[in-house]
Design an enzyme around this catalytic site. Structure first.
Site, PDB file in Angstrom:
ATOM      1  N   GLY A   8       5.425   6.048   7.878  1.00 14.61           N
ATOM      2  CA  GLY A   8       5.171   6.002   6.435  1.00 14.61           C
ATOM      3  C   GLY A   8       5.483   7.314   5.747  1.00 14.61           C
ATOM      4  N   SER A  11       7.226   7.607   1.635  1.00 16.67           N
ATOM      5  CA  SER A  11       6.584   7.342   0.344  1.00 16.67           C
ATOM      6  C   SER A  11       5.166   7.894   0.344  1.00 16.67           C
ATOM      7  CB  SER A  11       6.550   5.827   0.054  1.00 16.67           C
ATOM      8  OG  SER A  11       5.746   5.155   1.018  1.00 16.67           O
ATOM      9  N   ILE A  13       1.652   9.870   0.136  1.00 13.91           N
ATOM     10  CA  ILE A  13       1.275  11.183   0.672  1.00 13.91           C
ATOM     11  C   ILE A  13       2.143  11.548   1.859  1.00 13.91           C
ATOM     12  CG2 ILE A  13      -1.116  10.958  -0.136  1.00 13.91           C
ATOM     13  CD1 ILE A  13      -1.917  10.576   2.814  1.00 13.91           C
ATOM     14  N   GLY A  14       2.695  10.546   2.560  1.00  8.83           N
ATOM     15  CA  GLY A  14       3.583  10.834   3.677  1.00  8.83           C
ATOM     16  C   GLY A  14       4.815  11.588   3.225  1.00  8.83           C
ATOM     17  N   SER A 140      -9.709   6.952   6.531  1.00 10.82           N
ATOM     18  CA  SER A 140     -10.197   6.707   5.173  1.00 10.82           C
ATOM     19  C   SER A 140     -11.704   6.877   5.164  1.00 10.82           C
ATOM     20  CB  SER A 140      -9.836   5.287   4.714  1.00 10.82           C
ATOM     21  OG  SER A 140     -10.520   4.951   3.518  1.00 10.82           O
ATOM     22  N   TYR A 181     -10.038  -3.900   6.075  1.00  9.21           N
ATOM     23  CA  TYR A 181      -9.453  -2.568   5.916  1.00  9.21           C
ATOM     24  C   TYR A 181     -10.397  -1.475   6.432  1.00  9.21           C
ATOM     25  CZ  TYR A 181      -7.626   1.637   3.638  1.00  9.21           C
ATOM     26  OH  TYR A 181      -7.149   2.897   3.401  1.00  9.21           O
TER      27      TYR A 181
END
Length: 319
Positions: A8, A11, A13-14, A140, A181
């Site tokens: 990732g 796009s 924060i990557g 997260s 999630y």
């Protein structure tokens, strides 16, 4: 020369992370499921920073895709196209609202994308890391059900890898998209800690770290919201209110730079949980369940069975 692989990285924060790493002269492997976007990101970084940037197609929700991408990375190292890896950044992730959906491997999509694919990737590439290498997992704050973050979209449940992968259920009750999630991110933190313990037991200096970049309107948890909702969340009054509620908010650029720092800084501890909050990157306590070593061990063992890792594929360093 150092090389860092990131999922990732094209796009969100990557991408902010890899742009930062490139300014330090670090070569990169960008792994993601959209070849066109990967190559566009890679080309942009090559032209601006003058470092080597390889693009590898990888869909973390597909075990076959993970195996193919890992083999491609090993082949690039064998022929000298890239150097041995200094770090692997397991950054890709997504939310999927509504009823559970399933991958081509017949695994629930959220669990496969946020956790299981990265578990397999590390199994396959751990031996490709340098002796002082590093694995960083983008987690997260929502993984902790005792915090405001963890109550925001659905509290994480105690993970059972087979139940999460096969049904997306807690007993006979379907899990909400939010809980799928948050539970997948709890699995990510458990994985980071269990990997750390196994690395140390094997006498290895590789580090394993979990990182919460905060909720960012442009990425991850909030990206699938309608445009007006994202704009509202990004407005200063709403962000102020969300902070007053105790939510951890990230910043696209600064959270990406913090991820780059965790990949390279010397003063970072293994087996730790770091969070970007209020403009500061700091070590925090993660969810109480994340320190349950028996739970982590069960998750590890069941995950190996789910991804089909046999003794011939298990990292030599951990045998």
């Amino acid at each position: 020369m150092s090389t860092i692989l990131i999922t990732g990285g094209h796009s969100g924060i990557g991408f902010e992370c890899v742009k930062r790493l490139a300014t330090q002269g670090i070569d990169l492997v960008l792994a993601g499921r959209n070849p066109a976007k990967l190559e566009a990101a890679a080309s942009s970084i090559r032209s601006s920073a003058g470092v080597k940037v390889a693009a590898v197609e990888l869909d973390v929700s597909s075990l076959g895709s993970v195996r193919t991408a890992a083999a491609q990375c090993r082949q690039m190292m064998e022929r000298g196209a890239i150097s041995r890896l200094q770090a692997i950044l397991c950054n890709a992730g997504a939310t999927f609202r509504g009823d559970p959906t399933y991958t081509g491997d017949a695994y629930e999509l959220t669990f496969a994308t946020n956790y299981l694919g990265h578990f397999l990737l590390i199994q396959l590439l751990l031996d490709s890391l340098k002796e002082d290498g590093r694995v960083v997992f983008t987690a997260s704050g929502t993984h902790d059900p005792d915090t405001a973050d963890g109550k925001f979209i659905g509290r994480a449940v105690r993970p059972d890898a087979f139940a999460l992968a096969k049904t997306g259920l807690d007993g006979n009750k379907p899990l909400s998209g939010g809980t799928r999630y948050t539970t997948s991110k709890l699995c990510t933190v458990l994985h980071a800690y269990e990997l750390h313990r196994r690395l140390r037991a094997a006498g290895l200096g590789i580090s394993s770290i979990a990182y919460d970049p905060g909720a960012i309107a442009e990425t991850g948890l909030l990206r699938d919201l309608p445009g007006p909702a994202r704009a509202m969340i990004g407005s200063p009054p709403v962000r102020w209110l969300m902070r007053r509620m105790g939510l951890t908010l990230g910043d696209l650029v600064q959270s990406g730079h913090a991820l780059a720092g965790l990949a390279t800084a010397k003063n970072v501890g293994s087996g730790r949980y770091y969070q970007w909050k209020d403009g500061v990157l700091g070590e925090r306590r993660s969810a109480a369940m994340s320190y349950d070593e028996e739970l982590a061990l069960a998750l590890w063992r069941d995950s190996k069975k789910l991804v089909g890792v046999g003794s011939d594929e298990e990292p030599e360093r951990l045998k």
